[in-house]
Design a protein around this motif. Sequence first.
Motif, PDB file in Angstrom:
ATOM      1  N   GLN A 275      -8.100  -4.903 -28.127  1.00 53.22           N
ATOM      2  CA  GLN A 275      -7.335  -5.294 -29.313  1.00 53.22           C
ATOM      3  C   GLN A 275      -7.441  -6.801 -29.555  1.00 53.22           C
ATOM      4  N   TYR A 276      -7.440  -7.586 -28.494  1.00 48.04           N
ATOM      5  CA  TYR A 276      -7.611  -9.037 -28.632  1.00 48.04           C
ATOM      6  C   TYR A 276      -9.022  -9.372 -29.081  1.00 48.04           C
ATOM      7  N   ASN A 277      -9.984  -8.608 -28.599  1.00 52.65           N
ATOM      8  CA  ASN A 277     -11.365  -8.838 -29.015  1.00 52.65           C
ATOM      9  C   ASN A 277     -11.561  -8.508 -30.490  1.00 52.65           C
ATOM     10  N   LEU A 278     -10.974  -7.398 -30.934  1.00 53.91           N
ATOM     11  CA  LEU A 278     -11.091  -7.020 -32.342  1.00 53.91           C
ATOM     12  C   LEU A 278     -10.394  -8.026 -33.246  1.00 53.91           C
ATOM     13  N   ALA A 279      -9.309  -8.606 -32.776  1.00 51.40           N
ATOM     14  CA  ALA A 279      -8.554  -9.570 -33.583  1.00 51.40           C
ATOM     15  C   ALA A 279      -9.211 -10.945 -33.621  1.00 51.40           C
ATOM     16  N   SER A 280     -10.244 -11.170 -32.817  1.00 49.57           N
ATOM     17  CA  SER A 280     -10.928 -12.459 -32.787  1.00 49.57           C
ATOM     18  C   SER A 280     -11.598 -12.750 -34.118  1.00 49.57           C
ATOM     19  N   ASP A 281     -11.790 -14.033 -34.409  1.00 52.99           N
ATOM     20  CA  ASP A 281     -12.450 -14.407 -35.651  1.00 52.99           C
ATOM     21  C   ASP A 281     -13.948 -14.125 -35.531  1.00 52.99           C
ATOM     22  N   PRO A 282     -14.524 -13.298 -36.408  1.00 54.67           N
ATOM     23  CA  PRO A 282     -15.940 -12.935 -36.275  1.00 54.67           C
ATOM     24  C   PRO A 282     -16.890 -14.083 -36.582  1.00 54.67           C
ATOM     25  N   ASN A 283     -16.407 -15.127 -37.248  1.00 48.34           N
ATOM     26  CA  ASN A 283     -17.274 -16.257 -37.600  1.00 48.34           C
ATOM     27  C   ASN A 283     -17.293 -17.339 -36.525  1.00 48.34           C
ATOM     28  N   THR A 284     -16.131 -17.654 -35.972  1.00 44.26           N
ATOM     29  CA  THR A 284     -16.070 -18.701 -34.943  1.00 44.26           C
ATOM     30  C   THR A 284     -16.179 -18.148 -33.529  1.00 44.26           C
ATOM     31  N   GLY A 285     -15.814 -16.892 -33.341  1.00 45.72           N
ATOM     32  CA  GLY A 285     -15.797 -16.307 -32.010  1.00 45.72           C
ATOM     33  C   GLY A 285     -14.509 -16.552 -31.250  1.00 45.72           C
ATOM     34  N   MET A 286     -13.646 -17.422 -31.755  1.00 46.08           N
ATOM     35  CA  MET A 286     -12.386 -17.695 -31.058  1.00 46.08           C
ATOM     36  C   MET A 286     -11.469 -16.480 -31.106  1.00 46.08           C
ATOM     37  N   THR A 287     -10.776 -16.250 -30.007  1.00 43.99           N
ATOM     38  CA  THR A 287      -9.925 -15.073 -29.908  1.00 43.99           C
ATOM     39  C   THR A 287      -8.467 -15.430 -30.196  1.00 43.99           C
ATOM     40  N   VAL A 288      -7.543 -14.545 -29.813  1.00 45.84           N
ATOM     41  CA  VAL A 288      -6.159 -14.666 -30.262  1.00 45.84           C
ATOM     42  C   VAL A 288      -5.194 -14.588 -29.086  1.00 45.84           C
ATOM     43  N   TYR A 289      -3.981 -15.055 -29.344  1.00 47.37           N
ATOM     44  CA  TYR A 289      -2.907 -14.997 -28.353  1.00 47.37           C
ATOM     45  C   TYR A 289      -2.164 -13.663 -28.409  1.00 47.37           C
ATOM     46  N   GLN A 290      -2.162 -13.021 -29.576  1.00 50.58           N
ATOM     47  CA  GLN A 290      -1.512 -11.731 -29.736  1.00 50.58           C
ATOM     48  C   GLN A 290      -2.192 -10.980 -30.872  1.00 50.58           C
ATOM     49  N   TYR A 291      -2.130  -9.645 -30.831  1.00 51.22           N
ATOM     50  CA  TYR A 291      -2.803  -8.846 -31.852  1.00 51.22           C
ATOM     51  C   TYR A 291      -1.827  -8.221 -32.843  1.00 51.22           C
ATOM     52  N   LYS A 292      -0.567  -8.636 -32.801  1.00 51.10           N
ATOM     53  CA  LYS A 292       0.429  -8.206 -33.773  1.00 51.10           C
ATOM     54  C   LYS A 292       1.339  -9.368 -34.116  1.00 51.10           C
ATOM     55  N   SER A 293       1.929  -9.308 -35.289  1.00 46.65           N
ATOM     56  CA  SER A 293       2.978 -10.244 -35.678  1.00 46.65           C
ATOM     57  C   SER A 293       4.301  -9.494 -35.749  1.00 46.65           C
ATOM     58  N   THR A 294       5.369 -10.251 -35.665  1.00 52.66           N
ATOM     59  CA  THR A 294       6.685  -9.631 -35.671  1.00 52.66           C
ATOM     60  C   THR A 294       7.115  -9.238 -37.070  1.00 52.66           C
TER      61      THR A 294
END
Length: 591
Positions: A275-294
């Motif tokens: 889920q973190y990999n899918l949420a990563s930015d496809p252009n920069t490659g940088m990933t995320v701290y969480q895959y949902k928002s509140t």
Amino acid sequence: MKKIILSILIIFTVYLAPSFEVQASQHGVVYTDSDYQRLHAVIQHVENVLKYGHEYNTNTKLLPDAINTLTGEPARWTFPNRAEVPYANLANQQNFFRTLVALSNVTGSPKYKDEAVEILDEFMRDFQNVNGLFHWGGHRAIDLDNLEVQSFEGPNGPHELKNMMPYYELLLEVNEEATLKFMRQLWTAHFYWSTTDMNRHGSYSTAFDSNVFGQTIPPDVVTFDEDGMPIIPSDSPGLLPFVNSATDLAYAAFTLANHTGDPIPAAWAEYLMRQYNLASDPNTGMTVYQYKSTAVTRSPLECADPAYTNSGCGDRVARQFRDFGPIARESFVAWKNTQAVYVDNVLMLLEAADRYNISHFNDWARIYLEGYLEYAYIRVDGQNKIIPMFNDGTVTYGYVVPEVGYFGPSNMRLDYVSMPTTYLLPILRTIVQTPNPEDQIKLWTYFRDIVYTFGLGDIGELGGAKPRLDVDTSIDDPFALMTMVELYDYTKNVEYLEVARTIGNNIVREKFHRGFFVDSEIMLYSRLDQPDTLALLTLDAVIRGIPASSMPFYLADSGYIHGYLLADDGVLEDRSYTQHRIYTKTIYDWE
């Protein structure tokens, strides 16, 4: 009357393996007097921790999380009612257990591992909740005065692990049944299967579920828009899937699957990390701290106050950084919690890839780090820095925050963030575990610049050719030490080993005081989970020709206690962390 230790116990006679001499090992590296002096310092530290840790309460084998190096007494948490509690939190002692096993490995003496086994045996026998969770983590510990469970977060503090990575190999050896039950219950208590929400807090009242992994794996949470950009759901009821909790969940499930031969827990762990990999930015490659928002679950009146920062009023970054538009989401922030995202998370992915043969985790780690370093890394005034930005590359450097919020006060100006030496290990391990040399080049180039800027000299060309290292470096950092040891193990170029020896000598000279390892000479407490001793023993093993793969492996040292305590003014109630309020005390603060 308080006892002042004028002379800490010095251990002169230590059992070493019969083959120990100052000699050339089988791989041609000579074991020297200075190598022995480093080992001797570690032995003194360990013996003192065991001596003074066990002296406080002879009715238990448990040790305090930290020891006052002036008195030999345990560190204490002072509650708002002025009650002082000496605490043992075994989630915060995992590197000490690794150190004990490592010390037995290099000395040939079983006494140190036997100590670890006895401590863990008592803990798992006496301090496992009926539902399977251990009484440890961010909000619970054992009171060393009465050996009762102590909560630091109200009367019934929850279970919380964030990047603590327990030493499961030893836990399974000591008490297999208790460890397997814990790893299953970790998922039962922290993961909400029906909604794929995840909570860093787990309840001790959640019933044990022996078939916790028996449910069908759901579709991926993250979907994509017509431009291929990830869509982050905003439906979490405050149970945000922070990656620093996900690493512990995934690591437990991978270990469980490997130990039992059941592939299903590993499939769930891979689902979670995907889920973190899918949420990563496809252009920069940088990933995320969480895959949902509140989701918005609080009243309009509560949410009208920008200082209200608890989950429940929608995405906290969208509220405070609304000038940046849709990219302003808590998931996409790339200047806070980056240690959790790009160090601890990556180290876990690499360990899972290596130990459990999940090769695409290597690729994920490499893409995350390449993107992060390409966009966010900068050298400023001879120092390694991180540019504050969102993970699509939108720079926030220089932005003045208009109003108070979760990320800081109003009128706060965003500046560069210092890059700590902890980043060295995930970058190097990613390079080592990348099989194609062509795919190693980009990370090696960044790695070479970062190492040089940290003051270690030029590591040379890819693979260890033509280094120009600073053999006289003043660095006294355990992560730099582990990096040089692992560089040597990877390349067999002894020049890295010589720099590692210098760093090890520096660590002993600058950090070994009053018979203990401390962050600096004036620091009051010696924290059991510090990584310096494990790093020094890894160096010692490699010099002796002991394979690094046979030594306990560093993964994290993020243990903490978070809760309510008496403020520094001695009057008000505060809420803080041991790292901020206890382990910052110096010998001049003690009375």
